[in-house]
Design a protein around this motif. Structure first.
Motif, PDB file in Angstrom:
ATOM      1  N   TYR A  60       0.817  -1.202   0.000  1.00  0.00           N
ATOM      2  CA  TYR A  60       0.000   0.000   0.000  1.00  0.00           C
ATOM      3  C   TYR A  60       0.854   1.256   0.000  1.00  0.00           C
ATOM      4  CZ  TYR A  60      -3.355   3.551   1.386  1.00  0.00           C
ATOM      5  OH  TYR A  60      -4.124   4.682   1.427  1.00  0.00           O
ATOM      6  N   SER A 119     -11.726  -1.565  -7.003  1.00  0.00           N
ATOM      7  CA  SER A 119     -11.542  -1.623  -5.568  1.00  0.00           C
ATOM      8  C   SER A 119     -10.276  -0.863  -5.173  1.00  0.00           C
ATOM      9  CB  SER A 119     -11.433  -3.101  -5.209  1.00  0.00           C
ATOM     10  OG  SER A 119     -11.296  -3.278  -3.853  1.00  0.00           O
ATOM     11  N   PHE A 120     -10.371   0.013  -4.175  1.00  0.00           N
ATOM     12  CA  PHE A 120      -9.206   0.789  -3.731  1.00  0.00           C
ATOM     13  C   PHE A 120      -9.131   0.688  -2.215  1.00  0.00           C
ATOM     14  CE2 PHE A 120      -6.490   4.265  -2.709  1.00  0.00           C
ATOM     15  CZ  PHE A 120      -5.733   4.530  -3.837  1.00  0.00           C
ATOM     16  N   PRO A 121      -8.028   0.149  -1.695  1.00  0.00           N
ATOM     17  CA  PRO A 121      -7.990  -0.148  -0.260  1.00  0.00           C
ATOM     18  C   PRO A 121      -7.859   1.094   0.619  1.00  0.00           C
ATOM     19  CG  PRO A 121      -5.873  -0.620  -1.255  1.00  0.00           C
ATOM     20  CD  PRO A 121      -6.785  -0.231  -2.385  1.00  0.00           C
ATOM     21  N   TYR A 122      -8.300   0.948   1.867  1.00  0.00           N
ATOM     22  CA  TYR A 122      -8.047   1.956   2.896  1.00  0.00           C
ATOM     23  C   TYR A 122      -6.628   1.753   3.420  1.00  0.00           C
ATOM     24  CZ  TYR A 122     -13.133   2.623   3.122  1.00  0.00           C
ATOM     25  OH  TYR A 122     -14.439   2.892   2.837  1.00  0.00           O
ATOM     26  N   ALA A 123      -6.103   2.789   4.072  1.00  0.00           N
ATOM     27  CA  ALA A 123      -4.738   2.687   4.597  1.00  0.00           C
ATOM     28  C   ALA A 123      -4.668   1.668   5.732  1.00  0.00           C
ATOM     29  CB  ALA A 123      -4.253   4.046   5.072  1.00  0.00           C
ATOM     30  N   PHE A 124      -5.723   1.635   6.557  1.00  0.00           N
ATOM     31  CA  PHE A 124      -5.751   0.705   7.682  1.00  0.00           C
ATOM     32  C   PHE A 124      -7.122   0.048   7.725  1.00  0.00           C
ATOM     33  CE2 PHE A 124      -2.625   3.921   8.808  1.00  0.00           C
ATOM     34  CZ  PHE A 124      -1.549   3.131   9.157  1.00  0.00           C
ATOM     35  N   PRO A 203     -13.961   3.384  -0.904  1.00  0.00           N
ATOM     36  CA  PRO A 203     -13.529   2.068  -1.342  1.00  0.00           C
ATOM     37  C   PRO A 203     -13.373   1.895  -2.851  1.00  0.00           C
ATOM     38  CG  PRO A 203     -15.872   2.048  -0.830  1.00  0.00           C
ATOM     39  CD  PRO A 203     -15.375   3.424  -0.527  1.00  0.00           C
ATOM     40  N   PHE A 204     -13.952   2.786  -3.676  1.00  0.00           N
ATOM     41  CA  PHE A 204     -13.882   2.546  -5.121  1.00  0.00           C
ATOM     42  C   PHE A 204     -13.293   3.738  -5.856  1.00  0.00           C
ATOM     43  CE2 PHE A 204     -18.119   0.614  -3.896  1.00  0.00           C
ATOM     44  CZ  PHE A 204     -17.540  -0.587  -3.528  1.00  0.00           C
TER      45      PHE A 204
ATOM     46  N   LEU B 253     -21.201  -0.972  -1.428  1.00  0.00           N
ATOM     47  CA  LEU B 253     -21.065   0.046  -0.378  1.00  0.00           C
ATOM     48  C   LEU B 253     -21.843  -0.355   0.866  1.00  0.00           C
ATOM     49  CD1 LEU B 253     -21.382   3.359  -2.425  1.00  0.00           C
ATOM     50  CD2 LEU B 253     -19.427   2.663  -1.048  1.00  0.00           C
ATOM     51  N   LEU B 256     -19.883  -3.098   2.649  1.00  0.00           N
ATOM     52  CA  LEU B 256     -18.683  -2.562   3.313  1.00  0.00           C
ATOM     53  C   LEU B 256     -19.058  -1.729   4.529  1.00  0.00           C
ATOM     54  CD1 LEU B 256     -16.388  -1.428   0.378  1.00  0.00           C
ATOM     55  CD2 LEU B 256     -15.845  -3.110   2.134  1.00  0.00           C
ATOM     56  N   GLY B 281     -15.180  -8.211  -7.529  1.00  0.00           N
ATOM     57  CA  GLY B 281     -14.159  -7.287  -8.033  1.00  0.00           C
ATOM     58  C   GLY B 281     -14.120  -6.023  -7.194  1.00  0.00           C
ATOM     59  N   LEU B 282     -15.302  -5.506  -6.854  1.00  0.00           N
ATOM     60  CA  LEU B 282     -15.357  -4.272  -6.078  1.00  0.00           C
ATOM     61  C   LEU B 282     -14.841  -4.476  -4.658  1.00  0.00           C
ATOM     62  CD1 LEU B 282     -18.850  -2.912  -7.188  1.00  0.00           C
ATOM     63  CD2 LEU B 282     -16.629  -1.889  -7.642  1.00  0.00           C
ATOM     64  N   LEU B 283     -14.997  -5.700  -4.150  1.00  0.00           N
ATOM     65  CA  LEU B 283     -14.638  -5.948  -2.752  1.00  0.00           C
ATOM     66  C   LEU B 283     -13.297  -6.665  -2.636  1.00  0.00           C
ATOM     67  CD1 LEU B 283     -18.166  -7.103  -1.510  1.00  0.00           C
ATOM     68  CD2 LEU B 283     -17.086  -4.875  -1.182  1.00  0.00           C
ATOM     69  N   ALA B 284     -12.530  -6.695  -3.734  1.00  0.00           N
ATOM     70  CA  ALA B 284     -11.335  -7.549  -3.765  1.00  0.00           C
ATOM     71  C   ALA B 284     -10.221  -7.088  -2.830  1.00  0.00           C
ATOM     72  CB  ALA B 284     -10.817  -7.630  -5.193  1.00  0.00           C
ATOM     73  N   ASP B 285     -10.093  -5.796  -2.619  1.00  0.00           N
ATOM     74  CA  ASP B 285      -8.827  -5.276  -2.092  1.00  0.00           C
ATOM     75  C   ASP B 285      -8.831  -4.917  -0.616  1.00  0.00           C
ATOM     76  OD1 ASP B 285      -7.366  -5.694  -4.268  1.00  0.00           O
ATOM     77  OD2 ASP B 285      -7.235  -3.608  -4.940  1.00  0.00           O
ATOM     78  N   PHE B 286      -9.800  -5.377   0.137  1.00  0.00           N
ATOM     79  CA  PHE B 286      -9.867  -4.907   1.517  1.00  0.00           C
ATOM     80  C   PHE B 286      -9.280  -5.882   2.526  1.00  0.00           C
ATOM     81  CE2 PHE B 286     -13.110  -2.858  -0.980  1.00  0.00           C
ATOM     82  CZ  PHE B 286     -12.677  -1.559  -0.849  1.00  0.00           C
ATOM     83  N   ARG B 289      -5.449  -5.232   4.038  1.00  0.00           N
ATOM     84  CA  ARG B 289      -5.214  -4.285   5.119  1.00  0.00           C
ATOM     85  C   ARG B 289      -6.275  -4.378   6.211  1.00  0.00           C
ATOM     86  NH1 ARG B 289      -1.171  -1.855   3.591  1.00  0.00           N
ATOM     87  NH2 ARG B 289      -1.175  -0.520   5.421  1.00  0.00           N
ATOM     88  N   GLY B 290      -7.336  -5.163   5.977  1.00  0.00           N
ATOM     89  CA  GLY B 290      -8.392  -5.231   6.981  1.00  0.00           C
ATOM     90  C   GLY B 290      -8.558  -6.616   7.585  1.00  0.00           C
TER      91      GLY B 290
END
Lengths: 283, 439, 362
Positions: A60, A119-124, A203-204, B253, B256, B281-286, B289-290
């Motif tokens: 990240y 999809s775009f991640p949060y920092a934490f 998130p997006f 949304l 999430l 696809g929309l929920l792929a990247d969490f 880090r989560g």
């Protein structure tokens, strides 16, 4: 009570984003008296770069750094290649040129990354009423704002930037490189904008993701006073919380109307924002 | 000012007279219809059929919809490469309307008046397409397979050339409501819905079955991506089941935001927002880090959704065909149910074009649509007939597995948009081989 | 100069026509000539080009209103789409709920409603300057259309209202294609409004407005009520935009919030600058650019056969690039291209001309 707390904390998180993007507008406005309508697009491209770096490397923070660098670079290039040619062209030409740039960059983003949301991640971790991700957003915005304030008020560079902004002729005679100061101003502003983008898109991410954020950021800056960083930060947080309340207690369809109402209410009483200063009449 | 007004008086009179003389009838009174141009075939030549559509390719609605026309175009390319329909290639013209009704009217007039298309196929969106239905019908242009689940496409008397495609929101609402009453009975239900006819028509159907179980109804505005207030309200109302009449981005949304609040309701999602691959696809990247609790599989596992087309991962002869087309023409676009939607729509039109015969006219393709001959890729039949221009008549219910694959948990059922019963769908479906559209 | 104040698609009006004619008569004559030219043009082009012709007409009026505001008082509005919204919805509501009213009454009421909205905005904005006014008007453009969501039953929610405006006199039905008729009606209204606008801005009111723009304090000392003049300018400008919105509703049969996005307001502003601020001719070039630049770039894109993502976004990119290019290269916009080029070629010989040209602005 639970609802009030959730809405307040949620509002603070969105407010942090408005404040950060608003701050980037204020830095440029102080330096050049230009409202940079391309700011959301500069931030968008930076965030997309972070997205691609994230995808390629899986980390990240590398993407985070790449976005800030991209923002800074785009800011410097915009000033050097385009805005510099518009000096002394009144207040309308920069508005139109930055709007044109906004269109071009949004189109470029669509061409490279497509219109589909990614999809775009949060920092934490984003979970919790006041999550680590939200805490990070609020903290980083406050730290950056403090940094910008110290830079302007207490460093020789900040002094030179202010001089170049307010009395370019005199500053030039005193040996300040006015052009360089403007470039530094744009670079700094666009980097702050990129940071705002990184905090705003999760998130997006998609090409128009920052449009409404920008409108709220501009509203925050106008409410706070376009030449006042502290006012803008306060305006951003206040607007975030206020709109969160409107959405939660009245209805989500009224959020944009509420932003308008708040703006008008403030400007009717204070035409230069709550903390802004009237510019002396040009003679 | 007084001087000005005196001088301008006569002038204003002169130019206004043009208008005055012109328009004495009420502006809202019904104009008389034009000549009947239905029995002709503009846009059809010996080797080509020109058709058009309006899609949001840019702007706020492009995310989520811009791949429909990509899927349709791929299918037309496939058909054209196999020799076309009756020796004619299908020339598919996509105009970008940015989901702006003004632009929609402009581009559809361009397609009809300047490009002289044979038909408009799969025009997308309720606010957009509703503004061109009158125009298309007064010009007698076939307006086929509208990409929206609104009820208004089915109005045989007023809009004889307009035909729907996807299952309408009310039918689907009934099916979801009945499923909830039968399988999740006794639980408190909350509704998150888009603040337009997606939500309103959908709730009309839901309320036939679960009106008394609903504890909270929360509208969202597609322009405002912060749904924290709505999810908070649903949580505070104690909703154990959340029905989402949403587009995919807002389903994601909602999921999430619920995770953010530590709220774990049973999500039940209407077909427009339930595509598991788009959502994954929309929920792929969490997760990275989560933590694994917020991986796409963990977030989506257990979600209940509705569908009427075969799932893009299903073992189905149609999906075999769609995968082949996808592989050949648009391998870089992920094969989601949205792409499948575009392909199914294109295939259905091509099928109607073939059934209409070699000497096709606008009237003939409308007759073909109403003949009931179309057996498309869907798992439920079309309602098309002399009295109905509705598209698919029902849906099946599926559950998302922890690996984001899906399992059908309720077989396809059909119903009407009024108070009629819900019945099992007829099992007769044709395969692409049986239809043999192209060689 | 006469050519700066009245629009005609034909070659610029000959300066000799001013001999013996009052400005009003000259403007009226030119408007009638322009209308005749439009009617002729509408007979030779295909139906869809007639739609485009009418589209240019209503955009011209909206941009002209904006250019009067900016050119005369120096106020910049980023929210004129909101007044188009008011005009379009007024016409739409009257057509739908009061179908017996003839169309010209609907249009007049649209002008009244948008004028009211403009006066209110002007009153709220009179003390605002530069970016504060820009921010407030942008918020107006973003906020106002959402009122449709608050009253979905009356205003149609996000679907808005769809309808067909019947304006064709019974005698013409069947002989004149509807798109041609629509082009005539739109241009008749637009030209009438432009004649009023041209006279207004050239007369005493125009001088007072310019005085306010140039120096508010001096204007106040000279007995001009600065605030009232600013409100008045906003009102006139909003009436133009409202009429444009009403004409759009008439032409396209739709009024929906999705049509009145901030992007519309910003593109009106862009068209004004592109054409040349402060001149009605500039408004014409801007409106033409708005309609044909987009059409041209879309056709180019269709012809190029590029990848989907690239071709979807190319028209937007082209529009942005043209905007940047024209503003950078031609400070006076398209209307000033000739002048700019002359100045570039012979930098020392032309300054004397500019004052004469300025006089004719707006």
């Amino acid at each position: 009570m639970d609802k009030l707390l959730t809405l307040t904390l949620g509002g603070l998180t969105s407010g942090a984003v408005y404040a950060a993007l608003g701050l980037s507008l204020v830095i440029i406005f102080r330096a050049t008296r230009v409202v940079n309508f391309a700011q959301p697009a500069l931030a968008l491209i930076s965030a997309y770069v972070a997205f691609s770096v994230n995808k390629a490397t899986g980390g990240y923070w590398l993407g985070f750094a790449a976005a800030l660098l991209t923002g800074a670079l785009l800011g410097a290039l915009t000033e050097r290649l385009i805005m510099r040619r518009l000096a002394d062209r009144g207040h309308l030409a920069p508005v139109i040129v930055t709007l044109g740039l906004l269109m071009v960059l949004q189109a470029v983003a669509g061409m490279i990354w497509s219109a589909e949301p990614r999809s775009f991640p949060y920092a934490f971790d984003f979970r919790g009423t006041f999550s680590p991700a939200a805490g990070f957003a609020v903290a980083v915005v406050l730290v950056v704002a403090a940094g910008v304030l110290v830079l302007f008020k207490a460093t020789p560079l900040g002094l030179r930037m202010r001089a170049a902004a307010f009395r370019p002729d005199v500053a030039g005679l005193l040996g300040v490189r006015v052009g360089l100061m403007l470039t530094i101003g744009w670079t700094l502003a666009a980097a702050v904008g990129a940071l705002a983008g990184l905090l705003a898109v999760p998130p997006f991410i998609y090409p128009t993701a920052l449009d409404s954020v920008f409108v709220h950021a501009l509203a925050a800056a106008v409410i706070g006073g376009l030449d006042n960083p502290v006012g803008t930060i306060a305006g951003g947080f206040a607007l975030g919380v206020g709109l969160s309340f409107v959405s939660g207690y009245v209805g989500p369809e009224l959020v944009t109307m509420a932003a308008l109402a708040i703006l008008v209410a403030v400007l009717v009483v204070r035409p230069h924002g709550l903390f802004g200063h009237a510019v002396a009449r040009r003679v | 000012m007084r001087l000005l007004r005196r001088r301008l008086g006569p002038l204003a009179g002169t130019l206004a007279a043009v208008l005055l003389a012109s328009a004495c009838a009420g502006a809202g009174s019904t104009p008389t219809g034009g000549a009947d141009k239905a029995d002709s075939a503009p846009g059809v030549t010996d080797d080509k059929v020109v058709i058009g559509t309006h899609q949001p390719l840019t702007g706020p609605a492009a995310p989520g919809y811009s791949t429909i026309s990509a899927g349709a175009r791929a299918m037309y390319s496939y058909i054209n490469d196999k020799g076309g329909i009756h020796g004619r290639k299908i020339d598919y013209r996509v105009e970008d309307d940015g989901y702006n009704p003004t632009r929609t009217v402009e581009v559809v007039k361009k397609l009809v008046l300047q490009d002289e298309v044979f038909a408009i196929v799969g025009g997308l969106g309720t606010p957009t397409h509703s503004k061109v239905v009158d125009f298309l019908n007064s010009e007698r242009v076939p307006d086929l397979l509208v990409a929206s689940g609104a009820l208004r496409w089915d109005d045989v008397a007023k809009s004889p050339t307009t035909f729907g495609f996807q299952v309408d929101y009310t039918r689907e609402g009934k099916i979801l409501g009945s499923h909830i009453r039968n399988n999740l009975g006794g639980q408190k239900v909350g509704v998150l819905h888009q603040n337009d006819d997606v939500g309103r028509d959908g709730m009309k159907g839901l309320d036939q079955f679960i009106a008394d179980a609903v504890v909270s109804r929360q509208p969202y505005d597609p322009a405002n991506t912060d749904v924290l207030p709505q999810i908070t309200a649903l949580k505070n109302a104690g909703a154990q089941v959340v029905v989402c009449e949403c587009v995919p981005a807002f389903t994601a949304l909602a999921i999430l935001t619920s995770a953010r609040l530590g709220y774990k309701p049973q999500f039940v999602v209407s077909s427009i927002g339930a595509d598991p691959r788009t959502l994954a696809g929309l929920l792929a990247d969490f997760a990275k880090r989560g933590g694994t609790e917020v991986s796409a599989g963990a977030l989506l596992g257990g979600l209940i959704g509705a569908g009427y087309l075969p799932d893009a991962a299903a073992d189905d002869p149609w999906i075999t065909l769609f995968k082949e087309v996808h592989q050949k023409y648009i391998p870089t676009v992920p094969l989601t149910n949205t792409v499948v939607y575009g392909m199914a729509q294109a295939y259905t039109f091509a099928q109607a074009l073939k059934e209409a015969g070699h000497d096709v006219t606008r009237q003939k393709i409308i007759d073909t649509m109403t003949s009931g001959a179309l057996k498309g890729p869907g798992l439920t039949p079309f309602a098309f007939g002399p009295d109905s221009h509705s598209g698919y008549t029902g849906a099946y219910i599926f559950k998302v597995n922890p690996d984001t694959s899906t399992t059908m948990i309720a077989a396809p059922v059909v119903t009407d948009r009024e108070n009629g019963p819900i019945k099992p769908a007829p099992t007769t479906r044709k395969t692409p081989t049986e239809i043999a559209l192209v060689r | 100069m006469a050519a700066d104040t009245v629009i005609a698609p034909a070659p610029p009006a000959p300066v000799t026509s001013r001999a013996g004619l009052s400005p009003l008569a000259r403007h009226l004559l030119l408007a009638v000539l322009a209308l005749a030219a439009i009617v002729l043009l509408s007979m030779v082009v295909d139906p869809f080009t007639n739609v485009r012709l009418a589209t240019v007409g209503y955009y011209l009026l909206a941009v002209a209103g904006l250019t009067v505001l900016t050119g005369l008082t120096g106020q910049v509005s980023l929210g004129h789409g909101a007044f188009m919204f008011v005009g379009a919805y007024t016409v739409a509501l009257l057509v739908v709920y009061v179908p017996a009213l003839p169309f010209w009454v609907d249009l007049l009421l649209a002008a009244v409603a948008s004028g009211l909205a403009g006066a209110l905005t002007g009153a709220a904005a009179a003390r605002l300057t530069g970016p504060y006014l820009a921010g407030a008007t942008l918020a107006l453009a973003v906020g106002l259309p959402s009122v449709t969501q608050r009253f979905p039953d009356f205003l149609g929610g996000s679907n808005g209202l769809g309808f067909t405006v019947n304006s064709m006199p019974a005698g013409l039905a069947g002989t004149v294609p509807s798109t041609r008729w629509q082009a005539w009606v739109v241009w008749a209204v637009v030209l009438a409004a432009l004649v009023l606008l041209a006279n207004l801005t050239r007369g005493r009111v125009g001088r007072r407005l310019r005085a306010v723009r140039d120096d508010e304090v001096s204007a106040a000392l000279a007995g001009i009520h600065v605030g009232r003049m600013k409100v008045f300018a906003f009102l006139v400008s909003a009436v133009c935009a409202g009429l444009a919105g009403g004409l759009q509703a008439f032409l396209l049969g739709t009024a929906a919030p999705g049509s009145f996005t901030p992007a519309l307001s910003l593109s009106l502003l862009a068209a004004m600058v592109l054409g040349g601020v402060g001149s009605l001719w500039g408004a014409l070039w801007g409106a033409l650019a708005l309609v044909f630049l987009q059409a041209g770039s879309e056709e180019l894109t269709h012809a190029l056969a590029l990848g989907t993502d690239v071709s979807n976004n190319l028209p937007l990119a082209i529009y942005g690039l043209v905007l940047i290019g024209v503003v950078l290269a031609f400070p006076q916009g398209i209307h000033g291209i000739g002048r700019t080029l002359r100045t570039r070629l012979r930098p020392r010989r032309t300054p004397a001309r500019t004052s004469a040209d300025d006089e004719g602005e707006a």
